[in-house]
Design a protein around this motif. Structure first.
Motif, PDB file in Angstrom:
ATOM      1  N   GLY A  43       0.698  -1.438  -0.165  1.00 30.44           N
ATOM      2  CA  GLY A  43       0.074   0.112   0.037  1.00 30.44           C
ATOM      3  C   GLY A  43       0.870   1.262  -0.223  1.00 30.44           C
ATOM      4  N   TRP A  44       2.023   1.124   0.310  1.00 27.74           N
ATOM      5  CA  TRP A  44       3.087   2.213   0.414  1.00 27.74           C
ATOM      6  C   TRP A  44       3.933   2.405  -0.965  1.00 27.74           C
ATOM      7  N   HIS A  45       3.666   1.452  -1.829  1.00 36.41           N
ATOM      8  CA  HIS A  45       4.506   1.415  -3.010  1.00 36.41           C
ATOM      9  C   HIS A  45       4.337   2.639  -3.612  1.00 36.41           C
ATOM     10  N   HIS A  46       3.326   3.370  -4.047  1.00 41.38           N
ATOM     11  CA  HIS A  46       3.338   4.669  -4.575  1.00 41.38           C
ATOM     12  C   HIS A  46       4.227   5.828  -3.899  1.00 41.38           C
ATOM     13  N   LEU A  47       4.219   5.611  -2.469  1.00 41.55           N
ATOM     14  CA  LEU A  47       5.012   6.705  -1.856  1.00 41.55           C
ATOM     15  C   LEU A  47       6.576   6.378  -2.033  1.00 41.55           C
ATOM     16  N   VAL A  48       6.959   5.260  -2.202  1.00 39.19           N
ATOM     17  CA  VAL A  48       8.434   4.705  -2.468  1.00 39.19           C
ATOM     18  C   VAL A  48       8.671   5.196  -3.880  1.00 39.19           C
ATOM     19  N   GLU A  49       7.696   4.967  -4.861  1.00 36.69           N
ATOM     20  CA  GLU A  49       7.881   5.408  -6.099  1.00 36.69           C
ATOM     21  C   GLU A  49       8.214   6.781  -6.205  1.00 36.69           C
ATOM     22  N   GLU A 118       7.221  10.225   4.606  1.00 41.53           N
ATOM     23  CA  GLU A 118       7.119   9.450   5.947  1.00 41.53           C
ATOM     24  C   GLU A 118       5.867   9.838   6.599  1.00 41.53           C
ATOM     25  N   GLU A 119       5.706  11.095   6.752  1.00 43.39           N
ATOM     26  CA  GLU A 119       4.472  11.284   7.352  1.00 43.39           C
ATOM     27  C   GLU A 119       3.195  11.111   6.829  1.00 43.39           C
ATOM     28  N   THR A 120       2.868  10.873   5.620  1.00 46.80           N
ATOM     29  CA  THR A 120       2.026  10.625   4.680  1.00 46.80           C
ATOM     30  C   THR A 120       1.627   9.176   5.018  1.00 46.80           C
ATOM     31  N   SER A 121       2.789   8.442   4.872  1.00 50.07           N
ATOM     32  CA  SER A 121       2.471   6.754   5.146  1.00 50.07           C
ATOM     33  C   SER A 121       1.665   6.759   6.766  1.00 50.07           C
ATOM     34  N   CYS A 126      -1.307   0.548   4.755  1.00 47.75           N
ATOM     35  CA  CYS A 126      -0.506  -0.295   4.165  1.00 47.75           C
ATOM     36  C   CYS A 126      -0.647  -1.249   3.382  1.00 47.75           C
ATOM     37  N   LEU A 127      -2.089  -1.588   3.248  1.00 48.68           N
ATOM     38  CA  LEU A 127      -2.427  -2.834   2.390  1.00 48.68           C
ATOM     39  C   LEU A 127      -3.247  -2.255   1.038  1.00 48.68           C
ATOM     40  N   CYS A 128      -3.912  -1.238   0.991  1.00 54.38           N
ATOM     41  CA  CYS A 128      -4.849  -0.771  -0.074  1.00 54.38           C
ATOM     42  C   CYS A 128      -4.215   0.645  -0.475  1.00 54.38           C
ATOM     43  N   GLY A 129      -3.339   1.245   0.165  1.00 55.55           N
ATOM     44  CA  GLY A 129      -2.780   2.469  -0.174  1.00 55.55           C
ATOM     45  C   GLY A 129      -3.734   3.675   0.076  1.00 55.55           C
ATOM     46  N   GLY A 130      -4.922   3.358   0.625  1.00 50.93           N
ATOM     47  CA  GLY A 130      -5.853   4.510   0.939  1.00 50.93           C
ATOM     48  C   GLY A 130      -7.132   4.380  -0.019  1.00 50.93           C
ATOM     49  N   VAL A 131      -7.134   3.438  -0.785  1.00 48.90           N
ATOM     50  CA  VAL A 131      -8.182   3.107  -1.742  1.00 48.90           C
ATOM     51  C   VAL A 131      -9.528   3.042  -0.935  1.00 48.90           C
ATOM     52  N   HIS A 132      -9.643   2.335   0.325  1.00 44.28           N
ATOM     53  CA  HIS A 132     -10.843   2.084   1.001  1.00 44.28           C
ATOM     54  C   HIS A 132     -10.809   3.189   2.227  1.00 44.28           C
ATOM     55  N   GLY A 133     -10.012   4.155   2.406  1.00 41.63           N
ATOM     56  CA  GLY A 133     -10.011   5.005   3.128  1.00 41.63           C
ATOM     57  C   GLY A 133      -8.862   5.487   3.972  1.00 41.63           C
ATOM     58  N   SER A 134      -8.766   6.394   4.869  1.00 38.17           N
ATOM     59  CA  SER A 134      -7.365   6.722   5.670  1.00 38.17           C
ATOM     60  C   SER A 134      -7.235   5.640   6.660  1.00 38.17           C
ATOM     61  N   GLY A 135      -5.628   5.504   6.649  1.00 39.75           N
ATOM     62  CA  GLY A 135      -5.136   4.583   7.748  1.00 39.75           C
ATOM     63  C   GLY A 135      -5.028   5.273   8.957  1.00 39.75           C
ATOM     64  N   ILE A 145       1.180  -1.229  12.985  1.00 44.74           N
ATOM     65  CA  ILE A 145       1.127  -0.911  11.613  1.00 44.74           C
ATOM     66  C   ILE A 145      -0.133   0.015  11.375  1.00 44.74           C
ATOM     67  N   THR A 146      -0.032   0.842   9.991  1.00 36.83           N
ATOM     68  CA  THR A 146      -1.038   1.576   9.706  1.00 36.83           C
ATOM     69  C   THR A 146      -2.130   0.725   8.557  1.00 36.83           C
ATOM     70  N   ALA A 147      -3.693   0.877   9.118  1.00 37.69           N
ATOM     71  CA  ALA A 147      -4.358   0.337   8.194  1.00 37.69           C
ATOM     72  C   ALA A 147      -5.669   1.140   8.226  1.00 37.69           C
ATOM     73  N   CYS A 148      -6.647   0.967   7.340  1.00 39.90           N
ATOM     74  CA  CYS A 148      -8.033   1.468   7.266  1.00 39.90           C
ATOM     75  C   CYS A 148      -8.882   0.274   7.722  1.00 39.90           C
ATOM     76  N   GLU A 149     -10.016   0.966   8.145  1.00 36.98           N
ATOM     77  CA  GLU A 149     -11.146   0.013   8.818  1.00 36.98           C
ATOM     78  C   GLU A 149     -11.511  -1.497   7.772  1.00 36.98           C
ATOM     79  N   THR A 150     -11.502  -1.204   6.587  1.00 41.27           N
ATOM     80  CA  THR A 150     -11.576  -1.991   5.437  1.00 41.27           C
ATOM     81  C   THR A 150     -10.718  -3.102   5.487  1.00 41.27           C
ATOM     82  N   CYS A 151      -9.384  -2.789   5.660  1.00 40.26           N
ATOM     83  CA  CYS A 151      -8.149  -3.435   5.583  1.00 40.26           C
ATOM     84  C   CYS A 151      -7.675  -4.213   6.662  1.00 40.26           C
ATOM     85  N   GLU A 152      -8.299  -3.601   7.946  1.00 36.54           N
ATOM     86  CA  GLU A 152      -7.574  -4.263   9.179  1.00 36.54           C
ATOM     87  C   GLU A 152      -8.313  -5.657   9.475  1.00 36.54           C
ATOM     88  N   PRO A 153      -9.146  -6.021   9.275  1.00 38.21           N
ATOM     89  CA  PRO A 153      -9.734  -7.505   9.645  1.00 38.21           C
ATOM     90  C   PRO A 153      -8.879  -8.330   8.827  1.00 38.21           C
TER      91      PRO A 153
END
Length: 166
Positions: A43-49, A118-121, A126-135, A145-153
Motif C-alpha cells: 500500500g505504500w509502493h506509490h510513496l516509495v515510487e 514518511e508522514e503521509t505513510s 499499508c495494504l490498500c494504499g488508501g483506496v478504502h479510506g484513511s489509515g 501498522i497503519t491500516a484502514c477500517e476495511t483492511c484491518e480485519p
C-alpha cells in the motif's frame, strides 16, 4: 506449478515485484545486496515510487541504504542522509534525526520530500494504499501498522496464521 494465491491480508504480497520494478527503473539507487534492505508494504509502493523519482531529481548521486516499515510508518534511509533514532516508549513513538557533519550537504527539498512521504505513510493504509479510506495506527500481535477500517480485519486474519502459512 503455480504459486499459491496470496492471502488477501498479506501486505507484502507484491514486495518482490515492487522492488524489482524500482530496481529496474532506478538501478543506481538500489545497490545494497541484502534483500531485507528494501521491504515495504504494498500500500505504500506509490510513496516509495515518489521517493525514488525525488531522489533521482534532487540528488542523483545518492542511493537508498534501506527502505522499510517501522512503528507503522515508512522509513526511507539514503546515503548521506541524517542519522536517525526511533524509540518506542510508554509515552508513544519518538523519532530523532541528527544532521551528519561528515558527509555531503543534502538538498533541503529532498529532506522535505522524505519527511513528507514518511508522514503521509502514517495516514495511508499499508495494504490498500488508501483506496478504502484513511489509515490509522493499530497494533497486531505487538506489531504497529497503519491500516484502514476495511483492511484491518484482513491484515489481522493474515497475521493470525501460523508463520509457515503466511
Amino acid at each position: 506449478m503455480s504459486s499459491p494465491t496470496p492471502h488477501p491480508g498479506n501486505m507484502y504480497a507484491g514486495e518482490r515485484d515492487n522492488v524489482a520494478a524500482l530496481k529496474a527503473a532506478y538501478p543506481y539507487q538500489f545497490t545494497e545486496p541484502n534483500s531485507w534492505s528494501y521491504s515495504w508494504p504494498d500500500g505504500w509502493h506509490h510513496l516509495v515510487e515518489e521517493a525514488c523519482a525525488g531522489l533521482s531529481r534532487l540528488n542523483p548521486d545518492s542511493r537508498w541504504v534501506q527502505i522499510k516499515e517501522k512503528y507503522g510508518g515508512l522509513r526511507l534511509y539514503h546515503a548521506g542522509g541524517p542519522l536517525r533514532l526511533d524509540l518506542h516508549t510508554r509515552a508513544g513513538f519518538h523519532s530523532f534525526s541528527v544532521k551528519r557533519e561528515d558527509g555531503p550537504t543534502q538538498p533541503p527539498k529532498l529532506l522535505e520530500l522524505i519527511a513528507s512521504l514518511e508522514e503521509t505513510s502514517l495516514e495511508t493504509c499499508c495494504l490498500c494504499g488508501g483506496v478504502h479510506g484513511s489509515g490509522r495506527g493499530i497494533t497486531v500481535g505487538g506489531w504497529v501498522i497503519t491500516a484502514c477500517e476495511t483492511c484491518e480485519p484482513l491484515i489481522r486474519a493474515h497475521r493470525a496464521l501460523p508463520y509457515g502459512e503466511r
